[in-house]
Write an enzyme that holds these catalytic residues in place. Structure first.
Site, mmCIF file in Angstrom:
data_model
loop_
_atom_site.group_PDB
_atom_site.id
_atom_site.type_symbol
_atom_site.label_atom_id
_atom_site.label_comp_id
_atom_site.label_asym_id
_atom_site.label_seq_id
_atom_site.Cartn_x
_atom_site.Cartn_y
_atom_site.Cartn_z
ATOM 1 N N GLY A 38 0.839 -1.211 0.000
ATOM 2 C CA GLY A 38 0.000 0.000 0.000
ATOM 3 C C GLY A 38 0.863 1.247 0.000
ATOM 4 O O GLY A 38 1.953 1.251 0.591
ATOM 5 N N THR A 39 0.389 2.303 -0.636
ATOM 6 C CA THR A 39 1.196 3.529 -0.708
ATOM 7 C C THR A 39 0.399 4.783 -0.364
ATOM 8 O O THR A 39 0.787 5.883 -0.731
ATOM 9 C CB THR A 39 1.816 3.713 -2.124
ATOM 10 N N LYS A 45 -4.370 18.382 7.132
ATOM 11 C CA LYS A 45 -5.375 19.439 6.929
ATOM 12 C C LYS A 45 -5.415 19.944 5.479
ATOM 13 O O LYS A 45 -6.385 20.570 5.061
ATOM 14 C CB LYS A 45 -5.168 20.590 7.912
ATOM 15 N N ASP A 72 0.141 -0.792 -4.859
ATOM 16 C CA ASP A 72 -1.220 -0.268 -4.918
ATOM 17 C C ASP A 72 -1.192 1.237 -4.693
ATOM 18 O O ASP A 72 -0.680 1.721 -3.685
ATOM 19 C CB ASP A 72 -2.085 -0.911 -3.818
ATOM 20 N N TYR A 77 -3.845 9.538 -4.146
ATOM 21 C CA TYR A 77 -2.801 9.357 -3.124
ATOM 22 C C TYR A 77 -1.541 10.201 -3.364
ATOM 23 O O TYR A 77 -0.678 10.239 -2.492
ATOM 24 C CB TYR A 77 -2.331 7.890 -3.045
ATOM 25 N N LYS A 106 -6.032 3.832 -9.326
ATOM 26 C CA LYS A 106 -7.492 3.984 -9.255
ATOM 27 C C LYS A 106 -7.945 5.322 -9.824
ATOM 28 O O LYS A 106 -7.319 6.355 -9.574
ATOM 29 C CB LYS A 106 -7.975 3.859 -7.798
ATOM 30 N N HIS A 139 -12.329 3.792 -8.153
ATOM 31 C CA HIS A 139 -12.056 3.891 -6.719
ATOM 32 C C HIS A 139 -13.334 3.766 -5.882
ATOM 33 O O HIS A 139 -13.344 3.129 -4.834
ATOM 34 C CB HIS A 139 -11.358 5.231 -6.430
ATOM 35 N N ASN A 178 -14.596 -0.609 -3.372
ATOM 36 C CA ASN A 178 -15.681 -0.056 -2.547
ATOM 37 C C ASN A 178 -17.068 -0.231 -3.168
ATOM 38 O O ASN A 178 -17.949 0.622 -2.956
ATOM 39 C CB ASN A 178 -15.402 1.422 -2.234
ATOM 40 N N ARG A 234 -2.975 3.990 12.853
ATOM 41 C CA ARG A 234 -2.881 4.403 11.459
ATOM 42 C C ARG A 234 -3.095 5.897 11.344
ATOM 43 O O ARG A 234 -4.098 6.414 11.805
ATOM 44 C CB ARG A 234 -3.899 3.670 10.592
ATOM 45 N N LYS A 278 0.417 -1.357 4.164
ATOM 46 C CA LYS A 278 1.240 -0.171 3.861
ATOM 47 C C LYS A 278 2.309 -0.029 4.933
ATOM 48 O O LYS A 278 2.013 -0.115 6.129
ATOM 49 C CB LYS A 278 0.362 1.081 3.827
ATOM 50 N N ASN A 288 6.396 -7.940 6.592
ATOM 51 C CA ASN A 288 5.062 -8.114 5.991
ATOM 52 C C ASN A 288 5.056 -9.016 4.756
ATOM 53 O O ASN A 288 4.003 -9.532 4.377
ATOM 54 C CB ASN A 288 4.457 -6.749 5.647
HETATM 55 N N1 LIG Z 1 -9.533 1.305 -2.099
HETATM 56 C C1 LIG Z 1 -9.597 2.123 -1.077
HETATM 57 O O1 LIG Z 1 -10.557 2.921 -0.943
HETATM 58 C C2 LIG Z 1 -8.508 2.088 -0.036
HETATM 59 C C3 LIG Z 1 -8.741 2.680 1.221
HETATM 60 C C4 LIG Z 1 -7.712 2.623 2.175
HETATM 61 C C5 LIG Z 1 -6.503 1.993 1.866
HETATM 62 N N2 LIG Z 1 -6.298 1.460 0.620
HETATM 63 C C6 LIG Z 1 -4.994 0.817 0.264
HETATM 64 O O2 LIG Z 1 -4.634 -0.104 1.275
HETATM 65 C C7 LIG Z 1 -3.353 0.225 1.819
HETATM 66 C C8 LIG Z 1 -3.262 -0.177 3.266
HETATM 67 O O3 LIG Z 1 -4.285 0.385 4.041
HETATM 68 P P1 LIG Z 1 -3.970 1.348 5.260
HETATM 69 O O4 LIG Z 1 -2.760 2.131 4.939
HETATM 70 O O5 LIG Z 1 -5.235 2.052 5.562
HETATM 71 O O6 LIG Z 1 -3.755 0.367 6.495
HETATM 72 P P2 LIG Z 1 -2.755 -0.767 6.967
HETATM 73 O O7 LIG Z 1 -1.821 -1.178 5.902
HETATM 74 O O8 LIG Z 1 -3.611 -1.797 7.619
HETATM 75 O O9 LIG Z 1 -1.959 -0.036 8.128
HETATM 76 C C9 LIG Z 1 -0.928 0.847 7.866
HETATM 77 C C10 LIG Z 1 -0.260 1.207 9.210
HETATM 78 O O10 LIG Z 1 0.340 0.049 9.767
HETATM 79 C C11 LIG Z 1 1.692 0.314 10.139
HETATM 80 N N3 LIG Z 1 2.376 -0.959 9.926
HETATM 81 C C12 LIG Z 1 2.665 -1.562 8.749
HETATM 82 N N4 LIG Z 1 3.244 -2.763 8.959
HETATM 83 C C13 LIG Z 1 3.333 -2.921 10.298
HETATM 84 C C14 LIG Z 1 3.841 -3.943 11.117
HETATM 85 N N5 LIG Z 1 4.363 -5.057 10.600
HETATM 86 N N6 LIG Z 1 3.786 -3.778 12.473
HETATM 87 C C15 LIG Z 1 3.246 -2.665 13.008
HETATM 88 N N7 LIG Z 1 2.747 -1.638 12.275
HETATM 89 C C16 LIG Z 1 2.786 -1.778 10.926
HETATM 90 C C17 LIG Z 1 2.109 1.438 9.204
HETATM 91 O O11 LIG Z 1 3.096 2.261 9.783
HETATM 92 P P3 LIG Z 1 4.538 2.531 9.063
HETATM 93 O O12 LIG Z 1 4.290 3.005 7.677
HETATM 94 O O13 LIG Z 1 5.140 3.575 9.958
HETATM 95 O O14 LIG Z 1 5.248 1.220 9.122
HETATM 96 C C18 LIG Z 1 0.817 2.243 9.079
HETATM 97 O O15 LIG Z 1 0.675 3.146 10.162
HETATM 98 C C19 LIG Z 1 -3.240 1.737 1.560
HETATM 99 O O16 LIG Z 1 -1.915 2.203 1.653
HETATM 100 C C20 LIG Z 1 -3.858 1.821 0.174
HETATM 101 O O17 LIG Z 1 -2.887 1.427 -0.788
HETATM 102 C C21 LIG Z 1 -7.302 1.472 -0.317
#
Ligand SMILES: NC(=O)c1ccc[n+]([C@@H]2O[C@H](COP(=O)([O-])OP(=O)(O)OC[C@H]3O[C@@H](n4cnc5c(N)ncnc54)[C@H](OP(=O)(O)O)[C@@H]3O)[C@@H](O)[C@H]2O)c1
Length: 341
Positions: A38-39, A45, A72, A77, A106, A139, A178, A234, A278, A288
């Site tokens: 994830g990126t 703000k 992704d 983004y 997206k 998206h 979504n 997050r 991400k 990961n």
């Molecule tokens: N289609 C959509 O509408 C949609 C919506 C939301 C997200 N997305 C995609 O999904 C991706 C991931 O979702 P997300 O960013 O919301 O949530 P996530 O990947 O569940 O959580 C990201 C958070 O977890 C931390 N993290 C990552 N690996 C870790 C580990 N092994 N241990 C502890 N903490 C860890 C990261 O911090 P650090 O970076 O500091 O490691 C960050 O704060 C996004 O980046 C995006 O590409 C899509």
């Protein structure tokens, strides 16, 4: 064996292990890596965070080194440009070929008219400086006008635009994000091309059994976003729910000598869902991706399923009066951060 040989062997094994990400077959004949990085850097703000000091480019360079092949992103983004830079650097170095890399991006909601889809896609391609994208997702089913007021463009019209893009070879595969079950059913029934992928929020607190089963029964591969749910902070927010030291998750993690984030990612893989974790940290990139050497039992999957209480973290309730809003409505919608008035 001396220490140097031992280290070399270990290093080779680790690299083999990191590089070993399986792929799923898509319904259009292409193949998609079973893990994506994830990126999305979150919001401040001023809107979506703009990456600084080549942060995303450098993370992608490291990610390619440890074996990630799927990235992704989304127009919204602000990371398409740096992903493109990193991929071009690695291709120029000869470390990978363009066709080894899978890029998902997206279409944003303000480009839902059929003729606007190609325009938006060409802008993305010029940011990536690439001549095709592997997977283009709508998206949201929600169309907006330039000024962010509601537009009532039917997502089926938008889908025609994605179909046009695929025909032109600018994107190899097309899909949606979504969408709820009814919207996906309608798209499958009325579209000319079946979506290859559905990307939705999935973590222990929202396991999406019905939607995932329906999509998979139709040959649509599912990607799960925000895979860690409440486990981690997050974007500075601490969500209520199971944490990284949750005893149930810890017990499973200890059994396999893994961490609880790895267990949750593996839980997705064991449901044939592509997790999209991400991170911008090198140690976590390695952590990961290191999830393809163990498998959860049915009972362990079920234990994690029991955290489900249908909690979403992505709830754009400010759009909930839109005719194509995909989620359940809430009593107090949050103010619209995209409002331009
Ligand atoms: N289609 C959509 O509408 C949609 C919506 C939301 C997200 N997305 C995609 O999904 C991706 C991931 O979702 P997300 O960013 O919301 O949530 P996530 O990947 O569940 O959580 C990201 C958070 O977890 C931390 N993290 C990552 N690996 C870790 C580990 N092994 N241990 C502890 N903490 C860890 C990261 O911090 P650090 O970076 O500091 O490691 C960050 O704060 C996004 O980046 C995006 O590409 C899509």
């Amino acid at each position: 064996m001396d220490v140097a040989t031992n280290c070399l062997l270990l290093f080779t094994l680790m690299n083999l292990c990191f590089a070993n990400v399986p792929k799923y077959q898509l319904n259009d004949g292409r193949r998609i890596p079973a893990l994506a990085l994830g990126t999305y850097l979150g919001y401040d703000k001023n809107g979506a965070v703009i990456p600084q000091n080549n942060l995303v480019r450098d993370v992608i360079l490291q990610a390619i080194d440890v074996g990630y092949r799927h990235f992704d992103t989304a127009t919204i983004y602000n990371t398409e440009e740096e992903i493109g830079q990193a991929v071009r650097i690695k291709v120029a170095e000869g470390a990978v070929k363009r066709e080894d890399i899978f890029i998902t991006t997206k279409l944003w909601n303000t480009h839902h008219r059929r003729e606007d889809v190609l325009k938006a896609l060409r802008e993305s391609l010029s940011k990536f400086e690439l001549n095709y994208i592997d997977l283009y997702l709508m998206h949201w089913p929600i169309g907006l006008s330039e000024d962010y007021s509601y537009s009532d463009v039917d997502y089926l019209e938008t889908w025609r635009g994605l179909e046009d893009a695929q025909k032109l070879g600018l994107v190899k595969s097309i899909g949606v994000s979504n969408f709820n079950k009814q919207q996906l059913e309608r798209l499958i029934k009325e579209g000319r091309v079946k979506p290859a992928v559905l990307q939705i929020e999935i973590h222990p607190q929202i396991i999406q059994t019905e939607l995932v089963s329906y999509a998979q029964s139709q040959g649509v591969v599912v990607m799960g976003y925000s895979p860690f749910g409440s486990l981690v902070m997050r974007y500075g927010i601490d969500f209520p729910g199971p944490k990284i030291d949750n005893p149930t998750l810890l017990e499973i993690a200890t059994k396999y000598s893994k961490t609880t984030p790895q267990v949750v990612l593996r839980w997705l893989v064991d449901r044939n869902i592509i997790p999209i974790p991400k991170t911008v940290k090198y140690s976590r990139l390695k952590e990961n991706i290191n999830i393809f050497d163990f498998e959860l039992t049915k009972e362990e999957i079920q234990k994690i399923n029991e955290f489900d209480d249908e909690t979403r973290y992505t709830i754009p309730s400010f759009w909930q009066s839109h005719r194509y809003y995909p989620f359940e409505k809430v009593d107090n919608p949050i103010p619209n951060p995209f409002s331009r008035s």
